[in-house]
Design a protein around this motif. Structure first.
Motif, PDB file in Angstrom:
ATOM      1  N   LYS A   1      28.993   0.436 -27.992  1.00 23.65           N
ATOM      2  CA  LYS A   1      28.869   1.844 -28.359  1.00 23.65           C
ATOM      3  C   LYS A   1      28.861   2.741 -27.119  1.00 23.65           C
TER       4      LYS A   1
ATOM      5  N   HIS B   1      32.172  12.038 -35.752  1.00 24.02           N
ATOM      6  CA  HIS B   1      31.496  10.754 -35.951  1.00 24.02           C
ATOM      7  C   HIS B   1      30.024  10.862 -35.554  1.00 24.02           C
ATOM      8  N   PHE B   2      29.746  11.502 -34.424  1.00 22.37           N
ATOM      9  CA  PHE B   2      28.363  11.639 -33.973  1.00 22.37           C
ATOM     10  C   PHE B   2      27.610  12.680 -34.793  1.00 22.37           C
TER      11      PHE B   2
ATOM     12  N   THR C   1      27.944  13.181 -37.987  1.00 22.04           N
ATOM     13  CA  THR C   1      27.529  12.519 -39.225  1.00 22.04           C
ATOM     14  C   THR C   1      26.339  11.585 -39.000  1.00 22.04           C
ATOM     15  N   GLN C   2      26.085  11.241 -37.749  1.00 18.32           N
ATOM     16  CA  GLN C   2      24.935  10.397 -37.416  1.00 18.32           C
ATOM     17  C   GLN C   2      23.691  11.229 -37.086  1.00 18.32           C
TER      18      GLN C   2
ATOM     19  N   ARG D   1      23.583  13.810 -34.842  1.00 23.82           N
ATOM     20  CA  ARG D   1      23.599  14.384 -33.490  1.00 23.82           C
ATOM     21  C   ARG D   1      24.034  15.851 -33.537  1.00 23.82           C
TER      22      ARG D   1
ATOM     23  N   GLU E   1      31.773  -0.246 -45.452  1.00 25.85           N
ATOM     24  CA  GLU E   1      31.291   0.922 -44.708  1.00 25.85           C
ATOM     25  C   GLU E   1      32.039   2.185 -45.122  1.00 25.85           C
TER      26      GLU E   1
ATOM     27  N   GLN F   1      30.364   5.489 -46.997  1.00 29.21           N
ATOM     28  CA  GLN F   1      30.499   6.837 -46.446  1.00 29.21           C
ATOM     29  C   GLN F   1      31.069   7.799 -47.483  1.00 29.21           C
TER      30      GLN F   1
END
Length: 439
Positions: free
Chosen positions: A92, A123-124, A126-127, A129, A304, A308
């Motif tokens: 990562k 991408h970040f 959705t996490q 961040r 995955e 999502q």
């Protein structure tokens, strides 16, 4: 992705699995065919040579030659060595203990760097961040506007200046702004440059010295094959890179860059671009890619993607509707729309083990569009109760959706068959409704 290589390797393994025992001569023949398959897939020659030698040594061991299933043992050895070649584990992006984490994006012009910057930022986001993007590509007039448009699309702020001509100053100001705004990860989109352009490479080093990035990612077009590998190697030597993002993997049937680049550069692949849509980017998992190359599918990535796309509460409501016989054509259209948002249907099916072996089975994605058009051409009453659809109504629907009456009849039959199947789960003891049903 890897279609031609997968087909050639499958032919080799089929011969091996068909033998009750293997001789050293059988192994030699198989290794020659594997070597040729990899070279035709545009894998680096030195990488091919080292890979085949390792597989051959292990395949000639007593454990394989004396096994009851020697062919399967060889496949396992190839799979294990592929995983090692691709990098063993998913690596990562490292996060700085003192935010913001700064990620410097570098690469050739036309490699998809700006779009990839936005994809990884999303991408970040959705996490959980708080990303920010920096428009530091001052060489290409439309680059700033492109990044601003992408930022609006994904809801991520973009720092830019159309007056400032020095990208180093833009980057310094951007980091200061990110700290004020409490942004915890900053993606710096630099200008595309040739590795032989000393002036621009010097500029990239200046930017790197100014922002001290936690990670420098090299963005490469997978379809350029060994050119991408060689250029990544040069970038690593000249400025130092921490990881690689391979774009356009969905259009690369050979896969030579993906297989070679880790071994040649000594740097891991961290993401792969799998389509044009802004959410079509995946973290790189070596063992999953090895499975795709060998035709074993990639169930984990499929799950995955589904998780999502399908909200747990919505999935529960959907299941309840099926079991209570209140599932309408509107619900069917919504489910199909969600499946399409997961990516090209053929790509999804190829993640399922064994599907790629079903020769001649192809999905007509236009059929999904036709189904949605037919349902959209119905009235609310018709969608809730399709039994009222008589001849004249079907003609109206077919004309409104650009289809035929036969298409409408086919849709109605499929819908009714689906409802019948669901009644089986409701009416028979011991049959449990699946938790995940992405129809």
């Amino acid at each position: 992705m890897f279609a031609s290589l997968n087909e050639k390797l499958e032919a080799v393994f089929k011969k091996l699995k068909g033998k009750g025992f293997l001789t050293s001569g059988d192994i030699d023949v198989a290794m020659k065919e594997i070597r040729l398959a990899l070279l035709e897939a545009d894998v680096n020659f030195k990488v091919v040579k080292g890979f085949v030698e390792k597989v051959k040594v292990k395949s000639l061991g007593a454990q394989v030659l004396e096994s009851l299933t020697p062919g399967q043992q060889v496949v396992k050895i190839v799979n294990d060595e592929l995983c090692i070649l691709l990098g063993k584990d998913n690596e990562k992006i490292r996060l700085s203990p003192n935010p913001p984490t700064v990620v410097l994006m570098a690469g050739l012009q036309g490699s998809g760097k700006t779009t990839t910057t936005a994809k990884i930022a999303l991408h970040f986001k959705t996490q959980g961040r708080r990303p920010m993007m920096v428009a530091a590509d001052l060489q290409r007039p439309a680059a700033i506007d492109q990044l601003i448009a992408l930022g609006k699309q994904i809801g991520v702020p973009v720092f830019f200046s159309k007056e400032e001509k020095n990208p180093v100053k833009v980057c310094r100001d951007a980091i200061a702004e990110a700290k004020k705004e409490a942004r915890d990860i900053v993606f710096v989109d630099t200008a595309g440059r040739l590795h032989i352009d000393d002036e621009l490479m010097g500029q990239l080093r200046d930017i790197k010295d100014a922002v001290l990035p936690t990670e420098t990612l090299f963005v490469a077009d997978a379809m350029t094959g060994q050119d991408a590998v060689n250029i990544a190697h040069t970038f690593n030597e000249r400025i130092g890179i921490d990881g690689i993002v391979l774009t356009k993997m969905d259009g690369d049937a050979r896969g030579g860059a993906a297989i070679s680049i880790r071994e040649v550069t000594g740097r891991p692949i961290k993401f792969i671009g799998t389509g044009e849509k802004i959410d079509m980017i995946e973290p790189f998992y070596p063992e999953r890619i090895a499975s795709r190359i060998l035709g074993m599918g990639d169930v984990l990535s499929f799950i995955e993607k589904a998780q999502q796309t399908f909200d747990e509460k919505d999935a529960e409501k959907f299941k309840d509707k099926l079991l209570t016989d209140s599932f309408t054509l509107d619900d069917l259209r919504d489910q199909l729309s969600k499946i399409r948002s997961m990516g090209p249907i053929q790509n999804l099916l190829n993640m399922i083990p064994g599907f790629n072996k079903m020769k001649g089975v192809e999905v007509d994605e236009k059929q999904f569009v036709r189904i949605e058009a037919m349902i959209n051409s119905m009235t609310k009453k018709e969608k809730r109760n399709p039994d009222i659809l008589n001849g004249s109504r079907k003609i109206r629907i077919s004309k409104g959706s650009g289809t035929t009456v036969a298409d409408v009849n086919r849709l109605l039959k499929q819908y009714k068959d689906m409802k019948k199947m669901m009644k089986m789960f409701k009416g028979k003891k011991g049959l449990k409704m699946p938790d995940f049903m992405p129809f």
